[in-house]
Scaffold this motif. Sequence first.
Motif, short mmCIF file in Angstrom:
data_model
loop_
_atom_site.label_atom_id
_atom_site.label_comp_id
_atom_site.label_asym_id
_atom_site.label_seq_id
_atom_site.Cartn_x
_atom_site.Cartn_y
_atom_site.Cartn_z
N LEU A 443 0.46 -1.71 0.08
CA LEU A 443 -0.30 0.12 0.18
C LEU A 443 0.89 1.51 0.38
O LEU A 443 0.52 2.46 -0.82
CB LEU A 443 -1.13 0.03 1.36
CG LEU A 443 -2.19 -1.10 1.02
CD1 LEU A 443 -2.89 -1.06 2.82
CD2 LEU A 443 -2.71 -0.69 -0.32
N GLN A 444 1.67 1.05 1.13
CA GLN A 444 2.57 2.25 0.66
C GLN A 444 3.58 2.76 -0.69
O GLN A 444 3.66 3.36 -0.85
CB GLN A 444 4.12 2.80 1.65
CG GLN A 444 3.56 2.40 3.54
CD GLN A 444 4.21 2.36 4.48
OE1 GLN A 444 5.52 1.38 3.94
NE2 GLN A 444 3.69 1.81 5.63
N SER A 445 3.62 1.41 -1.07
CA SER A 445 4.66 1.83 -2.52
C SER A 445 3.81 2.71 -3.85
O SER A 445 4.12 2.46 -4.56
CB SER A 445 5.29 0.57 -2.83
OG SER A 445 4.29 -0.32 -2.99
N HIS A 446 2.53 2.48 -3.50
CA HIS A 446 1.34 2.83 -4.97
C HIS A 446 1.15 4.37 -3.73
O HIS A 446 -0.16 4.69 -4.47
CB HIS A 446 0.35 2.56 -4.57
CG HIS A 446 0.42 1.12 -5.19
ND1 HIS A 446 1.12 0.02 -4.69
CD2 HIS A 446 0.43 0.04 -6.57
CE1 HIS A 446 1.52 -0.87 -5.63
NE2 HIS A 446 0.74 -0.76 -6.85
N ASN A 447 1.46 4.71 -2.88
CA ASN A 447 1.39 5.43 -1.94
C ASN A 447 2.24 6.74 -2.16
O ASN A 447 1.91 7.64 -1.33
CB ASN A 447 0.32 5.07 -0.77
CG ASN A 447 -0.82 6.71 -0.32
OD1 ASN A 447 -1.37 7.60 -1.26
ND2 ASN A 447 -0.49 7.00 1.43
N ARG A 448 2.61 6.41 -2.56
CA ARG A 448 4.78 7.79 -2.36
C ARG A 448 5.06 7.68 -3.36
O ARG A 448 5.51 6.43 -4.61
CB ARG A 448 4.93 7.19 -0.65
CG ARG A 448 5.52 6.01 -0.50
CD ARG A 448 6.19 5.91 0.65
NE ARG A 448 5.85 6.13 1.78
CZ ARG A 448 5.71 6.37 2.85
NH1 ARG A 448 7.51 5.67 2.88
NH2 ARG A 448 5.45 6.28 3.90
N PRO A 449 6.42 8.69 -3.12
CA PRO A 449 6.58 8.24 -5.07
C PRO A 449 7.75 7.37 -4.33
O PRO A 449 8.52 6.51 -3.46
CB PRO A 449 7.95 9.64 -4.73
CG PRO A 449 7.09 10.90 -3.91
CD PRO A 449 6.23 9.96 -3.11
N SER A 450 8.36 6.70 -5.54
CA SER A 450 9.42 5.49 -5.07
C SER A 450 10.65 5.59 -5.19
O SER A 450 11.35 4.73 -5.10
CB SER A 450 8.77 4.99 -7.37
OG SER A 450 10.24 6.18 -8.05
#
Length: 454
Positions: A443-450
């Motif tokens: 979820l965090q990987s889809h909610n913040r810059p890479s």
Amino acid sequence: MDTTSFTPTAECSPRTARIPRIVIVGGGAGGMQLATRLAGTAGRRALAEIVLVDRYPTHFWKPLLHEAASGHCDPATHTIEYAAQARHHGFRFVQGELLRVDRTAHLATIGAVFDADGEHILPERQLHYDELVLALGSVTNFFNVPGAAEHALPLENLEQAEHFRRRFLAACTKANHLAQEQPARAAPPICINVIGAGATGVELAAALRHAVGPLTAYRFKSLIADRHVCIRLIEGAPRILPTLDERVSARTHAQLRDLNVEVLTGIRVSEVTRDAILTAAGQRLASDITIWAAGVAGPAMLAQIGDVALNASNQVIVNDTLQTPDDPHVFAFGDCAACPSQGSRGYLPPRAQVAYQQARYLGQAFMQRLSGKRVRGFAFHDAGTVVSLGKTGAVFQTELGRSRSLIIDGLAAIGLYEFIYRKHLLGLHGTKRTLLQSLSHWLQSHNRPSIRLH
């Protein structure tokens, strides 16, 4: 083979006076796994008290350090509090650095603890043990290259990874400003040199190249990734990944070339200065930041453990039961131990899977000793090696016997790389918590810059 039973030393509390105390020093991949396993078996059955000692308050899986250094992962989402793990699984955590060991009195001296401002938190302490397990990991081996210890950055822990990341961001910020102010001027590129093209060096070089693109897209819009940032990988051997199959080396070299990582092989570093690397052939390579990933050794404090035999790499020499020949009550495993390799005269390599298998072995061996059963020696089974190149892919190699090997790359190898980390978490948390943590990471990987931007 060892069948020695426990003989408890004098302890500090009524409870621990009746059962032996197993002190594990070092909360890395192996030490954390062993403490958790023993707490769930010997600790739960009140057969032994399990104590884990580490200088830091949190655990971070060391194979992820290159992702932390390049900004691809936020350490805060991957660290595990030792105190929380101890509470959940029933062992005791003691924070502090191991300073010395009195083997006659069965005493380990734990150093004082200070906060970030240098304020004194905990005093120097002495900890009784019945069985002492050293899982101290390794430190960077600079091989006495002049200037290397002073000017090259090691990558041993999160502090060093964060130090490098901040220096890298500062260099990019400065170069971006100059490019904005003087667009017509051809400024020299930022040169990041990674010395050592084993798995750590290769993974770091690839991760850094993958980091430059997102950084220029988000923050440094005046930088051209391939022109303004030079990532150079330097190896003394004739090829990268020298301990793996030549086909793996060739495939990885080709992928690094496609990533625009400059790979130099057969290059011996003779000196490291503040802004350059000097080679044995007299070549001078400009360097804004130098990372040393060319080898490891045992921590210097191992010399403080009363006449325990060490090898040339400062590792504790152990037998096949992972005990020191000088003292059956002192064990060592993982990177800090020189464990004999079956079928050869050498020692097992300092790899995460070696430490993991040794932790499993010791978890079973201690239970066998506590039950008065015969203990067999440790046997390592090579499950293969995975080298990650980030989103570009990964390469996996495993031996099939009789000089045959299986090599896998692409999505399958990426999946294997991810599985290794999840397997580590399963051993620490169990299925439910690991699934929840994996979902949180997704979820965090889809909610913040890479990439971490500051």
